[in-house]
Design a protein around this motif. Structure first.
Motif, PDB file in Angstrom:
ATOM      1  N   VAL A  17      36.002  89.361  51.501  1.00 58.57           N
ATOM      2  CA  VAL A  17      36.893  88.449  50.779  1.00 58.57           C
ATOM      3  C   VAL A  17      37.141  88.951  49.363  1.00 58.57           C
ATOM      4  CG1 VAL A  17      37.159  86.079  49.936  1.00 58.57           C
ATOM      5  CG2 VAL A  17      36.103  86.485  52.169  1.00 58.57           C
ATOM      6  N   HIS A  18      36.102  89.419  48.702  1.00 58.40           N
ATOM      7  CA  HIS A  18      36.200  89.799  47.295  1.00 58.40           C
ATOM      8  C   HIS A  18      37.143  90.968  47.047  1.00 58.40           C
ATOM      9  CE1 HIS A  18      32.084  87.807  46.199  1.00 58.40           C
ATOM     10  NE2 HIS A  18      33.002  86.948  46.618  1.00 58.40           N
ATOM     11  N   ILE A  19      37.159  91.949  47.940  1.00 56.91           N
ATOM     12  CA  ILE A  19      37.996  93.127  47.701  1.00 56.91           C
ATOM     13  C   ILE A  19      39.486  92.782  47.788  1.00 56.91           C
ATOM     14  CG2 ILE A  19      36.246  94.784  48.451  1.00 56.91           C
ATOM     15  CD1 ILE A  19      37.710  94.972  51.135  1.00 56.91           C
ATOM     16  N   GLU A  20      39.812  91.626  48.369  1.00 54.29           N
ATOM     17  CA  GLU A  20      41.204  91.195  48.466  1.00 54.29           C
ATOM     18  C   GLU A  20      41.566  90.143  47.421  1.00 54.29           C
ATOM     19  OE1 GLU A  20      43.258  92.655  50.430  1.00 54.29           O
ATOM     20  OE2 GLU A  20      41.775  93.820  51.565  1.00 54.29           O
ATOM     21  N   SER A  21      40.660  89.836  46.508  1.00 54.54           N
ATOM     22  CA  SER A  21      40.856  88.717  45.591  1.00 54.54           C
ATOM     23  C   SER A  21      41.495  89.146  44.266  1.00 54.54           C
ATOM     24  CB  SER A  21      39.507  88.040  45.288  1.00 54.54           C
ATOM     25  OG  SER A  21      38.696  88.896  44.499  1.00 54.54           O
ATOM     26  N   LYS A  22      42.147  88.189  43.627  1.00 57.24           N
ATOM     27  CA  LYS A  22      42.638  88.394  42.266  1.00 57.24           C
ATOM     28  C   LYS A  22      41.471  88.406  41.288  1.00 57.24           C
ATOM     29  CE  LYS A  22      47.117  86.154  43.118  1.00 57.24           C
ATOM     30  NZ  LYS A  22      47.985  85.000  42.761  1.00 57.24           N
ATOM     31  N   PHE A  23      40.412  87.690  41.623  1.00 55.18           N
ATOM     32  CA  PHE A  23      39.223  87.627  40.776  1.00 55.18           C
ATOM     33  C   PHE A  23      38.710  89.029  40.471  1.00 55.18           C
ATOM     34  CE2 PHE A  23      34.710  87.225  39.915  1.00 55.18           C
ATOM     35  CZ  PHE A  23      34.589  86.043  39.193  1.00 55.18           C
ATOM     36  N   TYR A  24      38.604  89.867  41.481  1.00 53.11           N
ATOM     37  CA  TYR A  24      38.133  91.238  41.284  1.00 53.11           C
ATOM     38  C   TYR A  24      39.267  92.227  41.021  1.00 53.11           C
ATOM     39  CZ  TYR A  24      33.340  89.986  42.460  1.00 53.11           C
ATOM     40  OH  TYR A  24      32.080  89.444  42.439  1.00 53.11           O
ATOM     41  N   ASP A  25      40.467  91.930  41.464  1.00 50.27           N
ATOM     42  CA  ASP A  25      41.690  92.689  41.155  1.00 50.27           C
ATOM     43  C   ASP A  25      41.469  94.198  41.284  1.00 50.27           C
ATOM     44  OD1 ASP A  25      44.264  93.258  40.469  1.00 50.27           O
ATOM     45  OD2 ASP A  25      44.195  92.319  38.493  1.00 50.27           O
ATOM     46  N   VAL A  26      41.184  94.619  42.513  1.00 49.96           N
ATOM     47  CA  VAL A  26      40.873  96.019  42.774  1.00 49.96           C
ATOM     48  C   VAL A  26      42.030  96.944  42.396  1.00 49.96           C
ATOM     49  CG1 VAL A  26      40.337  97.691  44.592  1.00 49.96           C
ATOM     50  CG2 VAL A  26      39.169  95.487  44.545  1.00 49.96           C
ATOM     51  N   ALA A  28      44.272  96.621  39.973  1.00 49.95           N
ATOM     52  CA  ALA A  28      44.266  96.842  38.522  1.00 49.95           C
ATOM     53  C   ALA A  28      43.112  97.760  38.125  1.00 49.95           C
ATOM     54  CB  ALA A  28      44.170  95.515  37.781  1.00 49.95           C
ATOM     55  N   PHE A  29      41.975  97.598  38.781  1.00 46.55           N
ATOM     56  CA  PHE A  29      40.828  98.460  38.509  1.00 46.55           C
ATOM     57  C   PHE A  29      41.163  99.913  38.835  1.00 46.55           C
ATOM     58  CE2 PHE A  29      36.824 100.503  39.765  1.00 46.55           C
ATOM     59  CZ  PHE A  29      36.088 100.324  38.608  1.00 46.55           C
ATOM     60  N   LYS A  30      41.838 100.126  39.945  1.00 41.86           N
ATOM     61  CA  LYS A  30      42.219 101.484  40.323  1.00 41.86           C
ATOM     62  C   LYS A  30      43.189 102.095  39.315  1.00 41.86           C
ATOM     63  CE  LYS A  30      41.533 101.229  45.339  1.00 41.86           C
ATOM     64  NZ  LYS A  30      42.193 101.284  46.678  1.00 41.86           N
ATOM     65  N   GLN A  31      43.961 101.238  38.656  1.00 42.34           N
ATOM     66  CA  GLN A  31      44.914 101.716  37.654  1.00 42.34           C
ATOM     67  C   GLN A  31      44.266 101.950  36.297  1.00 42.34           C
ATOM     68  OE1 GLN A  31      48.081 102.601  38.413  1.00 42.34           O
ATOM     69  NE2 GLN A  31      47.457 102.132  40.517  1.00 42.34           N
ATOM     70  N   GLY A  32      42.965 101.691  36.182  1.00 36.71           N
ATOM     71  CA  GLY A  32      42.254 102.012  34.956  1.00 36.71           C
ATOM     72  C   GLY A  32      41.639 100.845  34.219  1.00 36.71           C
ATOM     73  N   LYS A  33      41.855  99.617  34.687  1.00 36.33           N
ATOM     74  CA  LYS A  33      41.281  98.464  34.011  1.00 36.33           C
ATOM     75  C   LYS A  33      39.765  98.445  34.192  1.00 36.33           C
ATOM     76  CE  LYS A  33      41.375  93.399  33.852  1.00 36.33           C
ATOM     77  NZ  LYS A  33      41.959  92.160  34.450  1.00 36.33           N
ATOM     78  N   SER A  34      39.047  98.213  33.103  1.00 36.40           N
ATOM     79  CA  SER A  34      37.591  98.112  33.180  1.00 36.40           C
ATOM     80  C   SER A  34      37.191  96.732  33.687  1.00 36.40           C
ATOM     81  CB  SER A  34      36.961  98.348  31.806  1.00 36.40           C
ATOM     82  OG  SER A  34      35.557  98.159  31.855  1.00 36.40           O
ATOM     83  N   HIS A  58      26.894  95.015  43.743  1.00 33.28           N
ATOM     84  CA  HIS A  58      27.983  94.545  44.596  1.00 33.28           C
ATOM     85  C   HIS A  58      28.802  95.751  45.064  1.00 33.28           C
ATOM     86  CE1 HIS A  58      30.345  91.716  46.671  1.00 33.28           C
ATOM     87  NE2 HIS A  58      31.212  91.373  45.742  1.00 33.28           N
ATOM     88  N   PHE A  59      30.154  95.706  44.984  1.00 40.72           N
ATOM     89  CA  PHE A  59      30.894  96.858  45.507  1.00 40.72           C
ATOM     90  C   PHE A  59      31.313  97.840  44.417  1.00 40.72           C
ATOM     91  CE2 PHE A  59      34.184  93.619  44.988  1.00 40.72           C
ATOM     92  CZ  PHE A  59      35.290  94.312  44.489  1.00 40.72           C
ATOM     93  N   GLY A  60      30.566  97.847  43.311  1.00 38.01           N
ATOM     94  CA  GLY A  60      30.562  98.998  42.423  1.00 38.01           C
ATOM     95  C   GLY A  60      31.547  99.047  41.281  1.00 38.01           C
ATOM     96  N   GLN A  61      32.301  97.986  41.029  1.00 33.25           N
ATOM     97  CA  GLN A  61      33.282  98.081  39.953  1.00 33.25           C
ATOM     98  C   GLN A  61      32.629  98.293  38.590  1.00 33.25           C
ATOM     99  OE1 GLN A  61      35.681  94.464  40.826  1.00 33.25           O
ATOM    100  NE2 GLN A  61      37.434  95.839  40.831  1.00 33.25           N
ATOM    101  N   ASP A  62      31.600  97.500  38.270  1.00 35.21           N
ATOM    102  CA  ASP A  62      30.925  97.690  36.984  1.00 35.21           C
ATOM    103  C   ASP A  62      30.240  99.054  36.920  1.00 35.21           C
ATOM    104  OD1 ASP A  62      31.768  95.179  36.283  1.00 35.21           O
ATOM    105  OD2 ASP A  62      29.776  94.304  36.080  1.00 35.21           O
ATOM    106  N   GLN A  87      31.385 103.172  47.768  1.00 33.27           N
ATOM    107  CA  GLN A  87      31.544 104.600  48.026  1.00 33.27           C
ATOM    108  C   GLN A  87      33.006 104.969  48.223  1.00 33.27           C
ATOM    109  OE1 GLN A  87      28.855 104.750  51.353  1.00 33.27           O
ATOM    110  NE2 GLN A  87      27.114 105.425  50.101  1.00 33.27           N
ATOM    111  N   CYS A  88      33.748 104.130  48.921  1.00 29.87           N
ATOM    112  CA  CYS A  88      35.188 104.365  49.107  1.00 29.87           C
ATOM    113  C   CYS A  88      35.923 104.327  47.773  1.00 29.87           C
ATOM    114  CB  CYS A  88      35.774 103.322  50.052  1.00 29.87           C
ATOM    115  SG  CYS A  88      35.305 103.510  51.782  1.00 29.87           S
ATOM    116  N   LEU A  89      35.574 103.355  46.939  1.00 31.20           N
ATOM    117  CA  LEU A  89      36.219 103.223  45.640  1.00 31.20           C
ATOM    118  C   LEU A  89      35.913 104.437  44.767  1.00 31.20           C
ATOM    119  CD1 LEU A  89      37.987 101.118  44.201  1.00 31.20           C
ATOM    120  CD2 LEU A  89      35.897 100.044  43.362  1.00 31.20           C
ATOM    121  N   SER A  90      34.690 104.898  44.816  1.00 31.25           N
ATOM    122  CA  SER A  90      34.300 106.079  44.055  1.00 31.25           C
ATOM    123  C   SER A  90      35.095 107.302  44.490  1.00 31.25           C
ATOM    124  CB  SER A  90      32.802 106.331  44.231  1.00 31.25           C
ATOM    125  OG  SER A  90      32.401 107.515  43.587  1.00 31.25           O
ATOM    126  N   ARG A  91      35.227 107.474  45.805  1.00 32.71           N
ATOM    127  CA  ARG A  91      35.998 108.613  46.315  1.00 32.71           C
ATOM    128  C   ARG A  91      37.468 108.497  45.948  1.00 32.71           C
ATOM    129  NH1 ARG A  91      32.656 107.850  50.933  1.00 32.71           N
ATOM    130  NH2 ARG A  91      34.325 106.643  51.938  1.00 32.71           N
TER     131      ARG A  91
END
Length: 258
Positions: A17-26, A28-34, A58-62, A87-91
């Motif tokens: 659920v979290h990877i699809e949420s606005k709360f985590y906003d994956v 935007a994170f991929k575009q460089g947002k911390s 969790h799934f590694g954003q921080d 791991q996918c996000l890191s790659r």
């Protein structure tokens, strides 16, 4: 009760659920947002070239946000689904990071490395029944002179939601959904434990760490509890009888030579 199985299954479901949420906003994170907030950035400071262990990542954003700031990062989490996503996000981002699927206590038994910084944040301690073992994990993973940083939701506000402030050997067992805006009502059985501030601080001291700083905050960067209201340029606050309730606390501790 196999609390590890319960919580692992719950966090596997939450991750989807979290990877699809606005709360985590994956995206935007991929575009460089911390994903890091001002509190932890100011407290932890410069991590360039430092080894950093992120417990309950969790799934590694921080974790990956620290990598973007120059840290050599390792993230640990009990959820296989979360570690797979990390791991996918890191790659995808081309960021060097190591992610380990492990319960905190299992990690303490198998870990042979020591780090300049150990970091953990936001909603981590309630999932652990034994803070003495947790603090031992932290101390064992630090180099001499290394720093531990925790930014956590304040346990005082648990009282306002009907939970105990003081520790208990028996967990609270509940059926809950998740805190992101896209929760579809699906629930999971979860086990959590209350931990007052005294227990957290004493566990760290008894593990051999020196408490350097302790701070409390009336604002949260996250709108993840009932009754919060937004204050411009501050974050979210909770009022009780017209007064602000402490929502966060932060601890910095150092491992001294013995």
């Amino acid at each position: 009760m196999d609390y590890l199985r319960l919580n692992k299954e719950a966090w596997d479901k939450r991750t989807a659920v979290h990877i699809e949420s606005k709360f985590y906003d994956v995206e935007a994170f991929k575009q460089g947002k911390s994903s890091l907030n001002a509190i932890e950035l100011e407290q932890v400071g410069n991590v360039e070239g430092k080894s950093l262990l992120h417990l309950q990542c969790h799934f590694g954003q921080d974790t990956l946000s620290w990598a973007r700031l120059g840290a050599k990062v390792t993230g640990v989490d009990l959820s296989p689904a979360a570690i797979e996503q990390a791991q996918c996000l890191s790659r995808d981002l081309g960021l060097e990071a190591r992610f380990i699927e492990s319960d905190i206590y299992e990690f303490e038994e198998s870990n042979t490395e020591q780090y300049d910084v150990v970091f953990t944040s936001y909603g981590v301690l309630c999932w652990l029944p034994d803070l003495s073992r947790w603090a031992k994990t932290v101390a064992g993973a630090l180099k001499v002179g290394g720093e531990f940083h925790i930014i956590e939701f304040h346990t005082f506000n648990d009282l306002l939601y009907g939970y105990s402030y003081f520790p208990s050997e028996e967990p609270d067992i509940e059926e809950e959904g998740t805190y992101t805006e896209n929760c579809d009502g699906t629930t999971s059985t979860m086990a959590t434990w209350p931990h007052p501030l005294s227990e957290v601080i004493n566990a760290l001291i008894q593990a051999g760490l020196r408490i350097d700083a302790f701070a409390e905050y009336p604002y949260s960067p996250y709108n993840c509890f009932e009754g919060l209201e937004y204050v411009e340029q501050k974050g979210y606050q909770l009022l009780h009888k017209g007064q602000q309730v402490p929502l966060l606390y932060a601890i910095k501790a150092t491992k001294d030579a013995r």
